[in-house]
Design an enzyme around this catalytic site. Sequence first.
Site, PDB file in Angstrom:
ATOM      1  N   ASP A  74       1.157  -3.651   5.542  1.00 11.77           N
ATOM      2  CA  ASP A  74       1.700  -3.620   6.904  1.00 11.77           C
ATOM      3  C   ASP A  74       0.559  -3.612   7.908  1.00 11.77           C
ATOM      4  O   ASP A  74      -0.381  -2.822   7.790  1.00 11.77           O
ATOM      5  CB  ASP A  74       2.548  -2.363   7.107  1.00 11.77           C
ATOM      6  CG  ASP A  74       3.882  -2.454   6.398  1.00 11.77           C
ATOM      7  OD1 ASP A  74       4.646  -3.395   6.706  1.00 11.77           O
ATOM      8  OD2 ASP A  74       4.154  -1.601   5.521  1.00 11.77           O
ATOM      9  N   ASP A 223      13.168  -4.597   4.452  1.00 14.04           N
ATOM     10  CA  ASP A 223      12.004  -3.711   4.581  1.00 14.04           C
ATOM     11  C   ASP A 223      12.369  -2.505   5.431  1.00 14.04           C
ATOM     12  O   ASP A 223      12.755  -2.655   6.588  1.00 14.04           O
ATOM     13  CB  ASP A 223      10.858  -4.499   5.235  1.00 14.04           C
ATOM     14  CG  ASP A 223       9.575  -3.692   5.362  1.00 14.04           C
ATOM     15  OD1 ASP A 223       9.544  -2.513   4.959  1.00 14.04           O
ATOM     16  OD2 ASP A 223       8.595  -4.277   5.884  1.00 14.04           O
TER      17      ASP A 223
END
Length: 279
Positions: A74, A223
């Site tokens: 991320d 996600d």
Amino acid sequence: MASSPRRWSRRWSSAPTPAPSGGGGTKDPPPKGAAPGRLPADAIAAPLYAAGLLRLGDQLASLLAAGTRAVHVDVGDGHFVDPIALGPIVAAAVAPPVHDAGALVDCHLMVDEPERHIDQFAAAGADHVTFHLEASRDPGRTIGRIHDAGMGAGIAIRPETTVDAAVEAATATTSAGATTTADVVLCMSVHPGMSGQSFLPGATARVAELRRRLPDDGQIQVDGGVGTSDLAQLAAAGAALFVAGSSVFWHGDPAVGFAELLAALDRPPAARDHPEDPA
Ligand code: DX5
Ligand code: ZN
């Protein structure tokens, strides 16, 4: 002319095989002419954002040994999302062991102007880059640039962004007139930015609508906040890729947390813990 992107569907359609280790995890070229296939239902990616960074090497090795097929990096820029999160230096550090285990490096760019950063992630050894639709001025062109850099391309949408917009962007036409298609649409099931948030149950219906409207070879990834109680219904709705951070890394033993998620994928979709979801 675009080079062959490392499409998830092609790379993941067979069991992982160790990559050559001489260069510290050199990536395999994508199989030539391989028909895009459905990802196996164990495509649960571990986001390093949720890991204990002082123990990252051990945790990564443990998850790779447990069969993790993708490691999710991320990236937050402090602007598109408030947190400044991991960057290409982290992707570069983990890429050799990830590739040596036959797994993929999946980078989720929560940044403005994602097109500025594509080359850095390619150089870091990323296999796949997902950018946010809301952050890109020309999503079709961004997809093309990711493919040109030899990676799979994904478009992520915040919970507030319409499925219409995602479908339109995933099948965008570039300024050159060529139609491009994202390999993955990432449906956020939390507000992007942090690990450890609760799953937003409306994501399940959004996944189902995406599945109805996207081309068959477009994969859907979910996600955020994904736990054992969500996986079966998300898979039934059409998701094939899952990102689960706190469920894995905040478990006492990440490999056990990962194994519990794999087991949960075999549960029937009737195991529904979010009654507000449409049936
Ligand atoms: C959130 C990130 C996620 C996050 C997932 O903005 O995109 O990948 O790390 O972690 P959990 O599963 O804890 O929400
Ligand atoms: Zn993510």
